[in-house]
Design a protein around this motif. Structure first.
Motif, PDB file in Angstrom:
ATOM      1  N   GLU A 175      28.564  52.429   2.677  1.00 49.00           N
ATOM      2  CA  GLU A 175      29.650  52.890   3.530  1.00 49.00           C
ATOM      3  C   GLU A 175      31.004  52.446   2.978  1.00 49.00           C
ATOM      4  O   GLU A 175      31.089  51.521   2.149  1.00 49.00           O
ATOM      5  CB  GLU A 175      29.503  52.386   4.965  1.00 49.00           C
ATOM      6  CG  GLU A 175      29.925  50.957   5.192  1.00 49.00           C
ATOM      7  CD  GLU A 175      30.021  50.603   6.681  1.00 49.00           C
ATOM      8  OE1 GLU A 175      29.824  51.487   7.536  1.00 49.00           O
ATOM      9  OE2 GLU A 175      30.303  49.429   6.982  1.00 49.00           O
ATOM     10  N   ILE A 176      32.047  53.140   3.422  1.00 44.24           N
ATOM     11  CA  ILE A 176      33.411  52.730   3.120  1.00 44.24           C
ATOM     12  C   ILE A 176      33.989  52.123   4.396  1.00 44.24           C
ATOM     13  O   ILE A 176      34.083  52.794   5.426  1.00 44.24           O
ATOM     14  CB  ILE A 176      34.280  53.909   2.651  1.00 44.24           C
ATOM     15  CG1 ILE A 176      33.678  54.541   1.389  1.00 44.24           C
ATOM     16  CG2 ILE A 176      35.713  53.448   2.375  1.00 44.24           C
ATOM     17  CD1 ILE A 176      34.460  55.746   0.865  1.00 44.24           C
ATOM     18  N   TYR A 177      34.344  50.847   4.301  1.00 45.29           N
ATOM     19  CA  TYR A 177      34.891  50.120   5.445  1.00 45.29           C
ATOM     20  C   TYR A 177      36.363  49.842   5.168  1.00 45.29           C
ATOM     21  O   TYR A 177      36.716  49.302   4.120  1.00 45.29           O
ATOM     22  CB  TYR A 177      34.135  48.815   5.645  1.00 45.29           C
ATOM     23  CG  TYR A 177      34.566  48.030   6.880  1.00 45.29           C
ATOM     24  CD1 TYR A 177      33.841  48.098   8.059  1.00 45.29           C
ATOM     25  CD2 TYR A 177      35.703  47.216   6.850  1.00 45.29           C
ATOM     26  CE1 TYR A 177      34.225  47.375   9.184  1.00 45.29           C
ATOM     27  CE2 TYR A 177      36.097  46.504   7.966  1.00 45.29           C
ATOM     28  CZ  TYR A 177      35.358  46.582   9.134  1.00 45.29           C
ATOM     29  OH  TYR A 177      35.747  45.879  10.249  1.00 45.29           O
TER      30      TYR A 177
ATOM     31  N   GLU B 264      41.379  58.011   7.609  1.00 39.71           N
ATOM     32  CA  GLU B 264      40.761  59.206   8.187  1.00 39.71           C
ATOM     33  C   GLU B 264      39.987  60.000   7.144  1.00 39.71           C
ATOM     34  O   GLU B 264      38.948  60.591   7.448  1.00 39.71           O
ATOM     35  CB  GLU B 264      41.839  60.073   8.832  1.00 39.71           C
ATOM     36  CG  GLU B 264      42.439  59.442  10.085  1.00 39.71           C
ATOM     37  CD  GLU B 264      43.674  60.163  10.578  1.00 39.71           C
ATOM     38  OE1 GLU B 264      43.952  60.089  11.786  1.00 39.71           O
ATOM     39  OE2 GLU B 264      44.377  60.796   9.762  1.00 39.71           O
ATOM     40  N   LYS B 265      40.463  60.039   5.902  1.00 39.71           N
ATOM     41  CA  LYS B 265      39.793  60.782   4.839  1.00 39.71           C
ATOM     42  C   LYS B 265      38.541  60.083   4.323  1.00 39.71           C
ATOM     43  O   LYS B 265      37.549  60.734   3.980  1.00 39.71           O
ATOM     44  CB  LYS B 265      40.756  61.002   3.669  1.00 39.71           C
ATOM     45  CG  LYS B 265      41.868  61.989   3.916  1.00 39.71           C
ATOM     46  CD  LYS B 265      42.770  62.049   2.689  1.00 39.71           C
ATOM     47  CE  LYS B 265      43.955  62.988   2.900  1.00 39.71           C
ATOM     48  NZ  LYS B 265      44.874  62.999   1.734  1.00 39.71           N
ATOM     49  N   LEU B 266      38.585  58.743   4.243  1.00 37.13           N
ATOM     50  CA  LEU B 266      37.566  58.024   3.496  1.00 37.13           C
ATOM     51  C   LEU B 266      36.605  57.177   4.304  1.00 37.13           C
ATOM     52  O   LEU B 266      35.419  57.081   3.973  1.00 37.13           O
ATOM     53  CB  LEU B 266      38.241  57.106   2.456  1.00 37.13           C
ATOM     54  CG  LEU B 266      38.961  57.749   1.291  1.00 37.13           C
ATOM     55  CD1 LEU B 266      39.578  56.665   0.413  1.00 37.13           C
ATOM     56  CD2 LEU B 266      38.016  58.599   0.462  1.00 37.13           C
ATOM     57  N   CYS B 267      37.091  56.542   5.351  1.00 36.83           N
ATOM     58  CA  CYS B 267      36.339  55.433   5.945  1.00 36.83           C
ATOM     59  C   CYS B 267      35.286  55.876   6.958  1.00 36.83           C
ATOM     60  O   CYS B 267      35.547  56.717   7.819  1.00 36.83           O
ATOM     61  CB  CYS B 267      37.300  54.443   6.598  1.00 36.83           C
ATOM     62  SG  CYS B 267      38.407  53.652   5.398  1.00 36.83           S
ATOM     63  N   ASP B 268      34.115  55.255   6.834  1.00 33.62           N
ATOM     64  CA  ASP B 268      33.064  55.450   7.823  1.00 33.62           C
ATOM     65  C   ASP B 268      33.345  54.604   9.060  1.00 33.62           C
ATOM     66  O   ASP B 268      33.101  55.040  10.183  1.00 33.62           O
ATOM     67  CB  ASP B 268      31.706  55.044   7.231  1.00 33.62           C
ATOM     68  CG  ASP B 268      31.348  55.887   6.030  1.00 33.62           C
ATOM     69  OD1 ASP B 268      31.083  57.085   6.217  1.00 33.62           O
ATOM     70  OD2 ASP B 268      31.350  55.353   4.901  1.00 33.62           O
ATOM     71  N   ARG B 269      33.829  53.397   8.815  1.00 39.32           N
ATOM     72  CA  ARG B 269      34.217  52.519   9.914  1.00 39.32           C
ATOM     73  C   ARG B 269      35.517  51.817   9.536  1.00 39.32           C
ATOM     74  O   ARG B 269      35.859  51.685   8.367  1.00 39.32           O
ATOM     75  CB  ARG B 269      33.129  51.485  10.219  1.00 39.32           C
ATOM     76  CG  ARG B 269      31.862  52.108  10.806  1.00 39.32           C
ATOM     77  CD  ARG B 269      30.890  51.057  11.314  1.00 39.32           C
ATOM     78  NE  ARG B 269      30.589  50.083  10.284  1.00 39.32           N
ATOM     79  CZ  ARG B 269      30.761  48.758  10.440  1.00 39.32           C
ATOM     80  NH1 ARG B 269      31.243  48.263  11.556  1.00 39.32           N
ATOM     81  NH2 ARG B 269      30.434  47.942   9.457  1.00 39.32           N
ATOM     82  N   VAL B 270      36.218  51.341  10.568  1.00 43.67           N
ATOM     83  CA  VAL B 270      37.509  50.702  10.338  1.00 43.67           C
ATOM     84  C   VAL B 270      37.654  49.487  11.237  1.00 43.67           C
ATOM     85  O   VAL B 270      37.167  49.471  12.373  1.00 43.67           O
ATOM     86  CB  VAL B 270      38.675  51.696  10.587  1.00 43.67           C
ATOM     87  CG1 VAL B 270      38.664  52.212  12.019  1.00 43.67           C
ATOM     88  CG2 VAL B 270      40.024  51.059  10.264  1.00 43.67           C
ATOM     89  N   GLY B 271      38.294  48.462  10.700  1.00 46.82           N
ATOM     90  CA  GLY B 271      38.654  47.294  11.482  1.00 46.82           C
ATOM     91  C   GLY B 271      40.169  47.200  11.524  1.00 46.82           C
ATOM     92  O   GLY B 271      40.813  47.189  10.477  1.00 46.82           O
TER      93      GLY B 271
ATOM     94  N   GLY C 245      25.702  54.989  -3.594  1.00 42.76           N
ATOM     95  CA  GLY C 245      25.124  53.895  -2.826  1.00 42.76           C
ATOM     96  C   GLY C 245      25.913  52.609  -2.860  1.00 42.76           C
ATOM     97  O   GLY C 245      25.446  51.576  -2.349  1.00 42.76           O
ATOM     98  N   LYS C 246      27.112  52.640  -3.451  1.00 45.92           N
ATOM     99  CA  LYS C 246      27.949  51.451  -3.482  1.00 45.92           C
ATOM    100  C   LYS C 246      28.556  51.186  -2.106  1.00 45.92           C
ATOM    101  O   LYS C 246      28.732  52.108  -1.304  1.00 45.92           O
ATOM    102  CB  LYS C 246      29.084  51.603  -4.504  1.00 45.92           C
ATOM    103  CG  LYS C 246      28.634  51.980  -5.903  1.00 45.92           C
ATOM    104  CD  LYS C 246      27.807  50.875  -6.546  1.00 45.92           C
ATOM    105  CE  LYS C 246      27.440  51.239  -7.986  1.00 45.92           C
ATOM    106  NZ  LYS C 246      26.591  50.208  -8.608  1.00 45.92           N
ATOM    107  N   SER C 247      28.873  49.934  -1.862  1.00 46.01           N
ATOM    108  CA  SER C 247      29.561  49.547  -0.634  1.00 46.01           C
ATOM    109  C   SER C 247      31.027  49.304  -0.981  1.00 46.01           C
ATOM    110  O   SER C 247      31.322  48.569  -1.919  1.00 46.01           O
ATOM    111  CB  SER C 247      28.948  48.279  -0.047  1.00 46.01           C
ATOM    112  OG  SER C 247      27.571  48.464   0.175  1.00 46.01           O
ATOM    113  N   ILE C 248      31.918  49.918  -0.224  1.00 43.36           N
ATOM    114  CA  ILE C 248      33.344  49.860  -0.554  1.00 43.36           C
ATOM    115  C   ILE C 248      34.113  49.275   0.618  1.00 43.36           C
ATOM    116  O   ILE C 248      33.958  49.701   1.764  1.00 43.36           O
ATOM    117  CB  ILE C 248      33.886  51.253  -0.896  1.00 43.36           C
ATOM    118  CG1 ILE C 248      33.111  51.830  -2.090  1.00 43.36           C
ATOM    119  CG2 ILE C 248      35.379  51.197  -1.203  1.00 43.36           C
ATOM    120  CD1 ILE C 248      33.298  53.304  -2.282  1.00 43.36           C
TER     121      ILE C 248
END
Length: 257
Positions: free
Chosen positions: A45-47, A213-220, A199-202
């Motif tokens: 995922e992209i966080y 909005e374009k990239l992230c699966d989840r956001v903090g 499969g990398k974690s970003i």
């Protein structure tokens, strides 16, 4: 989902110099940059850490990348502690920041080989990685040009490829599109999507709503060194990330006041 990054109560405090106190017109001698920060990111995922300048985003990523030690708490990347096992963490991450300074005398070709040797990448693998990445980012035409003679966009591309020369499991980017022209920014964001597809974690930090909005699966959302909200865009924003951010920001500042 497999947890790949876990921050547990990270805290970092800095001493303010007299010059900093004068510039900021404050009598404070210490400042808490990150205060009990806790979150998790998962494999593939992209966080995104979203917050204003001074929120503690860069300090957080530097602690996760073992560049600075936390004053309190800990973080685990691929199961390894940044406090107790920093070397094992470094083997599994790639860290890119705009503060990365590449020696102007050297060429991209030399630097790629140098960083590859630092990470213990074999010669055949290194040659293959160089060919793939240099071609992917258009660096091959500038492989023998000294860094000091490269454009800002090309320099950012070189910084990116040397940071992932060892094909890391976790890729950490501090403001990945900061200062880039629109074409180079698109190259970088497209590559982030490719890494996710592999499969990398970003993990990235930014103050740009559209990038999240374009990239992230989840956001903090991070404000004053604390996590103010976390989740998917649907969970947090309900259709408008910018409006949600400023609502949370005003609420948090009101609580502090």
């Amino acid at each position: 989902m497999e947890e790949i990054v876990r921050a547990e109560g990270l805290k970092k405090t800095f001493t303010l110099s007299k010059k900093q106190q004068k510039i900021e017109r404050t009598g404070e001698t210490r400042r808490v940059a990150v205060n009990g920060l806790a979150f998790s990111a998962y494999r593939g995922e992209i966080y995104g850490l979203l917050g204003p300048n001074g929120a503690g985003k860069t300090t957080t990523l530097r602690m996760l990348s073992t560049l600075i030690k936390p004053d309190g708490g800990d973080a685990f990347l691929c199961g390894h502690s940044v406090v107790k096992d920093p070397e094992k963490v470094r083997d599994r991450i790639g860290f890119l920041t705009s503060d990365l300074k590449l020696e102007g005398f050297f060429t991209p070709d030399y630097l790629f080989d140098f960083f590859g040797a630092m990470h213990g990448v074999g010669k055949e693998t290194l040659a293959r990685r160089k060919k793939e990445l240099f071609s992917r980012f258009g660096i091959d035409k500038f492989a023998e040009v000294r860094v000091r003679d490269l454009s800002t966009g090309m320099l950012q591309k070189v910084s990116l490829v040397v940071s992932i020369v060892h094909d890391p499991e976790v890729v950490i980017f501090d403001e990945p599109t900061n200062g880039l022209d629109v074409l180079t920014a698109k190259v970088v964001t497209d590559f982030l999507r490719e890494l996710k597809g592999m499969g990398k974690s970003i993990l990235l930090s930014t103050h740009i709503f559209s990038l999240v909005e374009k990239l992230c699966d989840r956001v903090g959302i991070i404000i004053d060194g604390r996590l103010a909200a976390e989740g998917t865009l649907e969970d947090i924003a309900q259709g408008n990330l910018e409006e949600t951010f400023f609502r949370i920001y005003r609420e948090r500042k009101g609580e502090i006041a």
